[in-house]
Structure formats: structure tokens, C-alpha cells
Design a protein around this motif. Structure first.
Motif, PDB file in Angstrom:
ATOM      1  N   ILE A 150      12.729 -15.364  24.410  1.00  0.00           N
ATOM      2  CA  ILE A 150      12.116 -14.212  23.700  1.00  0.00           C
ATOM      3  C   ILE A 150      11.043 -13.628  24.434  1.00  0.00           C
ATOM      4  O   ILE A 150      10.836 -12.421  24.522  1.00  0.00           O
ATOM      5  CB  ILE A 150      11.510 -14.751  22.222  1.00  0.00           C
ATOM      6  N   LEU A 151      10.192 -14.660  25.025  1.00  0.00           N
ATOM      7  CA  LEU A 151       9.056 -14.221  25.823  1.00  0.00           C
ATOM      8  C   LEU A 151       9.620 -13.615  27.154  1.00  0.00           C
ATOM      9  O   LEU A 151       8.872 -12.348  27.511  1.00  0.00           O
ATOM     10  CB  LEU A 151       8.073 -15.400  26.215  1.00  0.00           C
ATOM     11  N   PRO A 152      10.448 -14.168  27.795  1.00  0.00           N
ATOM     12  CA  PRO A 152      10.798 -13.254  29.008  1.00  0.00           C
ATOM     13  C   PRO A 152      11.499 -11.698  28.772  1.00  0.00           C
ATOM     14  O   PRO A 152      11.183 -10.758  29.217  1.00  0.00           O
ATOM     15  CB  PRO A 152      11.710 -14.055  29.562  1.00  0.00           C
ATOM     16  N   PHE A 153      12.179 -11.758  27.524  1.00  0.00           N
ATOM     17  CA  PHE A 153      12.455 -10.373  27.160  1.00  0.00           C
ATOM     18  C   PHE A 153      11.451  -9.652  26.522  1.00  0.00           C
ATOM     19  O   PHE A 153      11.302  -8.357  26.976  1.00  0.00           O
ATOM     20  CB  PHE A 153      13.548 -10.509  26.051  1.00  0.00           C
ATOM     21  N   GLY A 154      10.457 -10.148  25.870  1.00  0.00           N
ATOM     22  CA  GLY A 154       9.142  -9.450  25.674  1.00  0.00           C
ATOM     23  C   GLY A 154       8.563  -8.906  26.725  1.00  0.00           C
ATOM     24  O   GLY A 154       7.883  -7.636  26.719  1.00  0.00           O
ATOM     25  N   SER A 155       8.682  -9.284  27.971  1.00  0.00           N
ATOM     26  CA  SER A 155       7.918  -8.911  29.106  1.00  0.00           C
ATOM     27  C   SER A 155       8.519  -7.795  29.771  1.00  0.00           C
ATOM     28  O   SER A 155       7.985  -6.859  30.585  1.00  0.00           O
ATOM     29  CB  SER A 155       7.607  -9.719  30.338  1.00  0.00           C
ATOM     30  N   ILE A 156       9.959  -7.585  29.660  1.00  0.00           N
ATOM     31  CA  ILE A 156      10.789  -6.681  30.301  1.00  0.00           C
ATOM     32  C   ILE A 156      11.275  -5.497  29.551  1.00  0.00           C
ATOM     33  O   ILE A 156      11.887  -4.534  30.096  1.00  0.00           O
ATOM     34  CB  ILE A 156      11.622  -7.242  30.925  1.00  0.00           C
ATOM     35  N   PHE A 157      10.969  -5.693  28.039  1.00  0.00           N
ATOM     36  CA  PHE A 157      12.193  -4.761  27.296  1.00  0.00           C
ATOM     37  C   PHE A 157      11.520  -3.316  27.390  1.00  0.00           C
ATOM     38  O   PHE A 157      12.368  -2.296  27.159  1.00  0.00           O
ATOM     39  CB  PHE A 157      12.090  -5.436  25.788  1.00  0.00           C
ATOM     40  N   ILE A 158      10.150  -2.976  27.513  1.00  0.00           N
ATOM     41  CA  ILE A 158       9.883  -1.414  27.712  1.00  0.00           C
ATOM     42  C   ILE A 158      10.504  -1.121  28.932  1.00  0.00           C
ATOM     43  O   ILE A 158      10.922  -0.042  29.053  1.00  0.00           O
ATOM     44  CB  ILE A 158       8.317  -1.405  27.821  1.00  0.00           C
ATOM     45  N   GLU A 159      10.675  -1.853  30.006  1.00  0.00           N
ATOM     46  CA  GLU A 159      11.016  -1.504  31.332  1.00  0.00           C
ATOM     47  C   GLU A 159      12.464  -1.174  31.252  1.00  0.00           C
ATOM     48  O   GLU A 159      13.085  -0.463  31.884  1.00  0.00           O
ATOM     49  CB  GLU A 159      10.775  -2.571  32.540  1.00  0.00           C
ATOM     50  N   MET A 160      13.150  -2.108  30.435  1.00  0.00           N
ATOM     51  CA  MET A 160      14.486  -1.775  30.126  1.00  0.00           C
ATOM     52  C   MET A 160      14.867  -0.567  29.412  1.00  0.00           C
ATOM     53  O   MET A 160      16.092   0.137  29.920  1.00  0.00           O
ATOM     54  CB  MET A 160      15.266  -2.920  29.094  1.00  0.00           C
TER      55      MET A 160
END
Length: 590
Positions: free
Chosen positions: A456-466
Motif C-alpha cells: 500500500i505505501l509503495p503504491f501510494g508513493s508512485i500512483f500520481i506518477e503512474m
């Protein structure tokens, strides 16, 4: 090749000069550095045509019943492997264009519009077809036609009005205006025409692609805010992990040191618990060590490829050449194969694996098999649709040759180096002969729960860039802010390592020594959240439709998500492995 240099013209081949009996032996002579002289031929290449909402569903331009100009045809060959894989299908337009030579509106061919041709154009107009052309490697887009408000009458744009900007002896700007709207009526003749206007421009040659970039989109405040937010998350996580683990570990060390001073009877009566109790099993080989080692090696290679390609993209403007990004990625992946072999082979040797040749083959072909399997499946659909994305047989052979004659030998070299240089199981603790039973623990400490929550936290750090990456690939944006991507990659790695260390500490403290797969899968679960986000993006951010585009989207998103998950899992495992080795090195164990 003509489209790479722009300034090209047919000339007699060596066989023609010697009067050898070889037909179709015209060759293209090109001038380097895209420089022209007055009245020199400028080639207009027609690339592909397809529906606007389905970017990857493209067809040859002349698959629609357009007519060709009168000028002699020049054949085009794929310049790079990336260009062939991306479905670039350049065909000569037949238009007579010369450098700085203006052309008034001139008819170049006629379309005999029968019912079949009209139906083809009507279908294209109803599906918002547009086409792409190239002049001097500069892309130009135009729409096929339009329908009236009621959708009953359809009109074709028949007049291509080209305006070309030049700076010295180089082309720096191209614009297309579509005019001449003609109603599509069966059994009529439609005249296609064009004109060319040349204008002097102040745009520098090295800046000529800047007009295709979108700074207002990629450098929006939300993008900056997301980077800042992720950076603050990193600071918070690193601080939290450092504070909790350092304070907790200090207490653990103090407690274990106190226990060392007890006599045997006091130690037996004491309440022993915690991560020290599994010191005889924590370095036990993981289950399925061959697959695990192959995944770790592949993840390390994917990280190396991502890091190198992003650096190359930051230095070189790869978006200025067709297929250059994909070609660079393939080359770097093949060249970094020793990384895969080194980490996978050394880990397999440390875990006592003996079938190292089989492990090497699995590691070498794990990612290529996944990518090629998905590509070949989608290729069958592309062939059914007669789309330009259908991969030619020669390109398939080239990819297979790269796998067998480049990737596999380099992987073998890395495996041998890894086994010989760092394949010794020099663990700080001995491994017990009999595995320790794992005690019962609370439900939220089970490995399955940790794995589900770890991403969850790794995804939260990149989802805007995704969102920005998805938009540049699936929509019509050119991604160029690779500095942002590098920051996000670094942030993702730090967050992943912090999360997996915390998860592993709590798991070991519950006296569960199955940390290898847990650390890998808890980080790799980021891929599940990315793939779930791709569903949201497909249904709410795009207007894609049809079997081909849907298969292409979800097929390659699965490949992207899986690769990202393997990379995150490998990064998480490497960081956690260093942490586990460190804490068991610092404690005194009998």
C-alpha cells in the motif's frame, strides 16, 4: 535509411552502374545531419491511420482507399528493432516536395469512390480516424473527415495544406491544415490536392521538438506536489523505522545481554521470546529456492535496466527518434544480463542449490518468456485485425536470436561469477538440522496479511506518477520529465525497503522465520495495486474500445505490473536481507 536523415533521393545502385541484370536495385542516398540544399527533395512519409481513442490500434495509411501521388515510390525499411515492434509503417506519399520550393494548390490524384470505398471512409469517420505523417522525422497529424450533426452525411478532407518552417538549411517546423471538405457520394470522383508553403523560422534545430511537449501538463503543480508529498513520506518512514527499530533493537540487545549473564536455571525459568529465538532457522533456505533465486536475479536486472534507461533518457532526448526508447531498453536489458546471473546464481548457491544450470535458464528466460508470450498472443489479434502492430516474422526471429545468443551467454557469465565470488553461505548463525515449530500468532501477523498490506505505501508513493506515465503511453503525450521519474524510482526503493524491514521485524519477533518469501511478496504486492489502478484508468480516464485495444492494454499492463512487482520484490528482499544479517551479527549467540 531515408526517414532518419530526411534529405534523401533515389540513386543507381552499384549493380546498375555495372549493368548487372538485377531489377529494382534503386537505393536511397541520404545526407547526414538533416541538411538540405535548395530544390532538394523532401520526403513526406505516410505512417499509420486509426481511431483517435485507441492509440495502439493503427493500420497502414493506404489500408484506407486513399490514392497515391504520381512521384515514383521509395521503399522504407525499419530502421531499428524498436520501430518494427511499435508498428511504424512508413509509405511514400508520392507528393513532389522540394526544399524552399513553394507549391500552389495542386491535384496529385483522384479517388474513384465506389460503394465499398465510401463505406470504408464512412466507417473511419464514424470512429474518428486520424492519420500520422512524417517530414524530416517531424510528426504531423491530420483527421480523415467529419460527419454532420445528424450523422447522416459524411465529408472527406481532400486538401493538405503544408506549412514548413526552415532555419538555414534545416527543417525545424511542420504544420498541416486540412481543407477542401467534400461530401462522400458513391460513384463520384474526388480530387486530392496539396500545397506547400515555406517560411523562415527562428526555432533552433535542436529545439524543434519542443512544440510537441506539454509543460503545462507534466510540470503541473499537482506533479510537483506529488513529488514533495512522496519525499515527505520517505522522510517520515525513514525516521519512523530508524526510531522504532533502533530503540526496539537496543532494548532487545539489552535484554539478550542480560539473559547471557543468567545461569542456566534462571534462563530456563525466564520468558524467552523474540527474534533471537529463531536464530537457528532464520537463514534456512527458502522454499522453492530455484524460483526464488531466479525472481531475485530478474528483479535486480529490471532495476538496473530502469536506472540506466532513465539516466540515458535524461541525457539524450530519446523522444526525438521513432522507437529509440524501446530499442535502448532492449539493448540495455540484454547488456545487463550478467546482473541477473550474478545475483540469482550467488543466492541459489548460498541456499545450497545444486541444479544451477536449470536455475540459470529459468532466470535468463523468465522475463523474456513473459513479455514474448504476451506479445505473441496480442500479435495473433493484431494479425486478425490486419493492424500495423502485428510483429513481422523477421522481428520475431531477431528477438529470439537476442535471447539465445546474447542474453543467455551473458547470464551464464554472471552466474559463474556469482557462484564463485559470493556463493559461499557465510551466515552469522548456524542453521539447525531440525526446523523449529512456528508458534501461533495473531491474525494480522500472518505472512498472508503482511503481504497484502505491504504494497500500500509503495503504491501510494508512485500512483500520481503512474497517471502521467499511463497518459504518455496510452494517450497522445510525450513523456520527457525523466528527472521526476528518477526521483520517484529512488523514493519507491526507499519506501519499499523501509516497509519490508518493518514487516520482517514483526514477523521475526513473532518467531516466524519465513521471511524470504514474505519480504519479497510484501514488496511485490505493489504490482497488484498498480494493476487495479490500471482498471480505474481504463474505465474512467480513457475512451478505449474494441477487442484489439482492450487486449493490448490489459496484456501489456499485466507485463508492466508484473515487472514492477518483481523489481520491488527484489529491492525489498535485498534491503531486508542486509537488515537481518546485521541484527544477527550484532547479537551474541551460543
Amino acid at each position: 535509411t531515408p526517414s532518419q536523415f530526411g534529405s534523401c533521393r533515389p540513386e543507381p545502385s552499384f549493380a546498375d552502374k555495372l549493368h548487372l541484370p538485377i531489377t529494382n536495385s534503386k537505393v536511397i542516398k541520404c545526407h547526414f545531419f538533416l541538411q538540405y540544399v535548395d530544390k532538394e527533395e523532401v520526403v513526406l512519409w505516410m505512417n499509420t491511420v486509426g481511431p483517435y481513442h485507441n492509440r495502439q490500434e493503427t493500420y497502414k495509411y493506404f489500408s484506407l482507399p486513399f490514392c497515391v501521388g504520381t512521384k515514383k515510390t521509395i521503399s522504407h525499411y525499419h530502421e531499428t528493432l524498436g520501430e518494427a515492434l511499435q508498428g511504424v509503417e512508413l509509405e511514400f506519399s508520392g507528393l513532389d516536395i522540394k526544399f524552399k520550393d513553394e507549391v500552389m494548390q495542386t491535384s496529385y490524384c483522384d479517388i474513384e469512390l465506389d460503394k465499398a470505398k465510401r463505406d470504408a471512409f464512412v466507417y473511419a469517420i464514424n470512429n474518428h480516424y486520424w492519420y500520422q505523417m512524417y517530414i524530416d522525422d517531424l510528426p504531423i497529424w491530420g483527421i480523415v473527415g467529419e460527419a454532420d450533426e445528424n450523422g447522416e452525411d459524411h465529408y472527406l478532407w481532400t486538401y493538405k495544406k503544408l506549412e514548413i518552417g526552415f532555419n538555414g538549411n534545416r527543417i525545424v517546423d511542420v504544420n498541416l491544415t486540412s481543407e477542401g471538405k467534400v461530401k462522400l457520394v458513391p460513384n463520384t470522383r474526388i480530387a486530392m490536392s496539396y500545397s506547400v508553403k515555406w517560411k523562415k523560422s527562428d526555432v533552433k534545430f535542436e529545439d524543434r521538438f519542443d512544440k510537441y511537449l506539454d509543460p503545462s501538463f507534466f510540470q503541473h503543480r499537482i506533479h510537483w506536489f506529488s513529488i514533495f508529498n512522496s519525499f515527505m513520506m520517505v522522510i517520515f518512514l525513514v525516521g519512523l523505522v530508524s526510531m522504532i527499530l533502533m530503540r526496539t533493537l537496543r532494548k532487545d540487545y539489552a535484554r539478550y545481554s542480560k539473559e547471557e549473564e543468567m545461569d542456566d536455571m534462571d534462563r530456563d525459568l525466564g520468558d524467552e521470546y523474540g527474534w533471537k529465538q529463531v536464530h537457528g532457522d532464520v537463514f534456512r533456505p527458502s522454499s522453492h529456492p530455484m524460483l526464488f533465486s531466479s525472481l531475485i536475479g530478474s528483479g535486480c536486472q529490471i532495476f538496473s535496466v530502469s536506472f540506466i534507461v532513465i539516466i540515458v533518457a535524461m541525457i539524450e532526448d530519446l523522444y526525438t527518434e521513432r522507437g529509440s526508447m524501446l530499442s535502448t531498453a532492449i539493448f540495455v536489458y540484454a547488456a545487463t544480463s550478467p546482473v541477473n546471473g550474478y545475483f540469482g546464481g550467488s543466492l541459489y548457491a548460498k541456499q545450497g542449490g545444486r541444479r544451477w544450470i536449470k536455475q540459470m535458464f529459468i532466470g535468463a528466460f523468465l522475463i523474456p518468456a513473459m513479455v514474448c508470450g504476451t506479445a505473441f498472443f496480442i500479435n495473433f489479434i493484431a494479425m486478425y485485425y490486419h493492424a500495423s502492430r502485428a510483429i513481422p516474422f523477421g522481428t520475431m526471429v531477431a528477438v529470439c536470436c537476442i535471447c539465445f545468443f546474447v542474453i543467455l551467454p551473458l547470464n551464464l557469465v554472471g552466474t559463474i561469477l556469482g557462484r564463485n565470488l559470493s556463493g559461499q553461505p557465510n551466515f552469522p548463525c548456524r542453521v539447525n538440522a531440525v526446523p523449529r515449530p512456528i508458534p501461533e500468532k495473531k491474525w494480522f501477523m500472518e505472512p498472508a496479511v503482511i503481504v497484502c498490506l505491504g504494497g500500500i505505501l509503495p503504491f501510494g508513493s508512485i500512483f500520481i506518477e503512474m497517471y502521467f506515465i499511463f497518459t504518455s503511453f496510452w494517450a497522445y503525450k510525450i513523456y520527457y520529465v525523466y528527472g521526476f521519474m528518477m526521483l520517484v524510482l529512488v523514493i519507491l526503493c526507499i519506501v519499499t525497503v523501509c516497509v519490508t524491514i518493518v514487516c520482517t521485524y514483526f514477523l521475526l519477533n513473532a518467531e516466524d522465520y519465513r521471511w524470504q518469501w514474505t519480504s519479497f511478496l510484501s514488496a511485490a504486492s505493489t504490482a497488484v495495486y498498480v494493476y487495479m489502478y490500471s482498471f480505474y484508468y481504463y474505465f474512467f480516464k480513457t475512451k478505449m474500445y474494441g477487442l484489439f485495444q482492450t487486449s493490448f492494454y490489459f496484456g501489456y499492463m499485466a507485463v508492466f505490473s508484473t515487472s514492477l512487482g518483481i523489481m520491488c520484490g527484489a529491492v525489498g528482499y535485498v534491503g531486508t536481507s542486509a537488515f537481518v544479517r546485521k541484527i544477527y551479527t550484532n547479537v551474541k549467540i551460543d
